[in-house]
Scaffold this active site. Structure first.
Site, mmCIF file in Angstrom:
data_model
loop_
_atom_site.group_PDB
_atom_site.id
_atom_site.type_symbol
_atom_site.label_atom_id
_atom_site.label_comp_id
_atom_site.label_asym_id
_atom_site.label_seq_id
_atom_site.Cartn_x
_atom_site.Cartn_y
_atom_site.Cartn_z
ATOM 1 C CE LYS A 1 -16.499 0.537 16.747
ATOM 2 N NZ LYS A 1 -15.904 -0.679 17.372
ATOM 3 C CB THR B 1 -33.594 -12.556 33.704
ATOM 4 O OG1 THR B 1 -34.811 -12.097 33.829
ATOM 5 C CG2 THR B 1 -33.203 -12.901 35.301
ATOM 6 C CB SER C 1 -11.806 2.134 14.344
ATOM 7 O OG SER C 1 -12.380 2.071 12.858
ATOM 8 C CB SER C 2 -7.814 1.380 10.451
ATOM 9 O OG SER C 2 -8.715 0.756 9.692
ATOM 10 C CB THR D 1 9.898 -42.449 28.012
ATOM 11 O OG1 THR D 1 11.013 -42.430 27.485
ATOM 12 C CG2 THR D 1 9.037 -41.623 27.722
ATOM 13 C CG ASN D 2 6.558 -45.834 28.954
ATOM 14 O OD1 ASN D 2 6.704 -45.205 27.925
ATOM 15 N ND2 ASN D 2 6.470 -47.121 28.571
#
Length: 496
Positions: A352, A215, A346-347, A169-170
């Site tokens: 939006k 900036t 948006s609900s 495995t290694n």
């Protein structure tokens, strides 16, 4: 391609409430008896995996995501087993009949067959042993069928003795991770290149649009919107190159190391031979590590790759921050660009629309940064000749690679290609900004420029009219200096 029996993850990892009421009781299903060092177990007769995989499924119900969710890793494992069989045959250690059966089974798996039989959770103890055994057992049982034997008849072809010959495995697991990651890196680079091309196209489209650079979120000096978008394209191009460099580091493998790098149980010529066969099968120019003991315990290549992925994520997230800020508003924000409207935002607030695509990319970036922390700790936690935590490295690394790829495609297709510029708003911001006075420094001097800026700020009057009023520059000269092509690139000036 033959049709194989399909098999689900065994019910023992499900709660009773999750099992269908019409399901046949486990005790009534046909099974076969398999044996390991812990004793006998009944394995579903139709399963291609065996007792080692069965125990791993019982032990590691962690994420609900199995090896089957990572086909590139399965294909890499099959390629390794195929290369190992060919190498051992050339060395006279594996007979032609078994070799041909193993190779045939591996080729079927690499073509997509039997992936559902890879049922071990991606996060597991044992340094990846369960993954390696899952592959050994599936390949062995399919090879047995090819040879005309029933599944589980390991006296004819054994998962450990034949499929896993000359391996551990290694060395198998980290090599499989590197092969799978190489393909994932290529896919990510392709997605980044597509996103880069879209940013570059917008840079060309917006090349003539003057705006104010900023900036510290304060007005700075003029630039073009094209220049702004061009930087996003360049950042991606740079990171594509860094990913390419990281990909080169993971081409070094430790096949032939077996348990700790000493090569015990492997033929002296095996390491070079299996590397050559694996390169031929995968099309990746792999190299055997110079020191297999060092390579077996070292996870530095994964740390390096994860660091580059974090770099990509950080810069991509910064770009998305800019897109959200530049499109903020539409009335009370910057409102310099418009992002494609993808869904109602948006609900409760009618009309939006939110920047949902940059937002989801930001979240992927946060995940990648967290994954890098996980990979760092996992690599550091290794002890002596082996790191036992490569499964979490693999899990985190592949999440970062695949999610970043998806994020780049999403940002490209659903956002960048559809961005438009608010030209009037941008032109007005330049005309009203005090920042353009910086361009006049070489002509009227810093002291005069500061005085004009202060007066413009205090009175609300424009820089242009104040410079003319004070006789600091002639109109023709001022108009020439304030042309977009002179405001947005270096200019030669006469000595003072």
């Amino acid at each position: 391609m033959p049709v194989f029996n399909q098999h689900r993850v065994p019910d023992r990892i499900r709660t009773p409430e999750e099992r269908p009421v019409t399901q046949v009781p486990a005790s009534a299903r046909p099974t076969r008896t398999e044996h390991d060092l812990l004793g006998d177990r009944e394995v579903p007769a139709q399963a291609y995996y065996g007792v080692h995989t069965l125990r791993a499924v019982e032990n590691f119900a962690i994420t609900g995501r199995t090896l089957a969710d990572c086909p590139d890793l399965i294909n890499a494992l099959a390629a390794i087993k195929q290369a190992a069989a060919l190498a051992n045959r050339e060395l006279g250690l594996l007979d032609p009949t078994r070799t041909e059966a193993i190779v045939a089974a591996c080729e079927e798996i690499r073509a997509g067959a039997l992936h559902e039989q890879f049922v071990v959770d991606l996060i597991q103890g044992g340094a990846g042993t369960s993954t390696n055994m899952n592959a050994n057992e599936v390949i062995a049982n399919r090879a047995l069928e090819i040879l005309g034997h029933p599944r589980g008849a390991y006296e004819h072809l054994h998962p450990n003795e034949h499929v896993n010959m000359g391996q551990s495995t290694n060395d198998v697991y980290p090599t499989a991770l590197k092969i799978a990651a190489t393909g994932a890196i290529r896919q990510l680079i392709d997605a980044m290149a597509g996103l880069r091309a879209s940013f570059a196209a917008k840079s060309t489209e917006f090349a003539d649009i003057l705006k104010m650079g900023r900036t510290q979120l304060q007005d700075a000096v003029p630039m073009t919107l094209g220049q702004e978008f061009g930087t996003y394209a360049l950042m991606l191009r740079e990171d594509e190159a860094r990913l390419g460099e990281a990909a080169l580091l993971i081409r070094e493998i430790n096949m032939g190391a077996t348990a700790i790098g000493t090569g015990i149980t492997a033929h002296p010529l095996y390491a070079a031979l299996v590397c050559a066969r694996l390169s031929e099968i995968t099309g990746i120019p792999l190299e055997t590590a110079e020191d297999l003991v060092e390579a077996t315990q070292d996870c530095g290549a994964f740390v390096q790759l994860s660091g580059v992925l974090k770099r990509v994520a950080v810069k991509l997230s910064k770009t998305c921050n800019d897109l959200r800020l530049l499109s903020s508003g539409p009335r009370a924000g910057f409102n310099e660009i418009n992002l494609p409207a993808r869904q109602a935002g948006s609900s409760i607030m009618p009309g939006k629309v939110n920047p949902v695509i940059p937002e989801v990319v930001n979240q992927v970036a946060f995940e990648v940064i967290g994954n890098d922390v996980t990979i760092t700790f996992a690599a550091e936690a290794g002890q002596l000749q082996l790191n036992a935590f490569e499964p979490i490295i693999a899990y985190s690394l592949f999440n970062s690679l695949t999610h970043l790829r998806a994020a780049c495609i999403t940002l490209d297709v659903h956002c960048v290609r559809g961005i438009t510029a608010n030209r009037e708003r941008l032109r007005a911001s330049v005309e009203q900004s005090i920042g353009i006075v910086t361009a006049l420094n070489p002509y009227i001097g810093y002291r005069n420029a500061t005085a004009v800026a202060l007066e413009a700020h205090a009175t609300g009057r424009g820089v242009y009219e104040l410079v003319l009023e004070k006789g600091l520059m002639a109109k023709e000269q001022l108009d020439a200096v304030l042309q977009p092509d002179r405001l947005t690139r270096p200019q030669a000036f006469a000595a003072a």
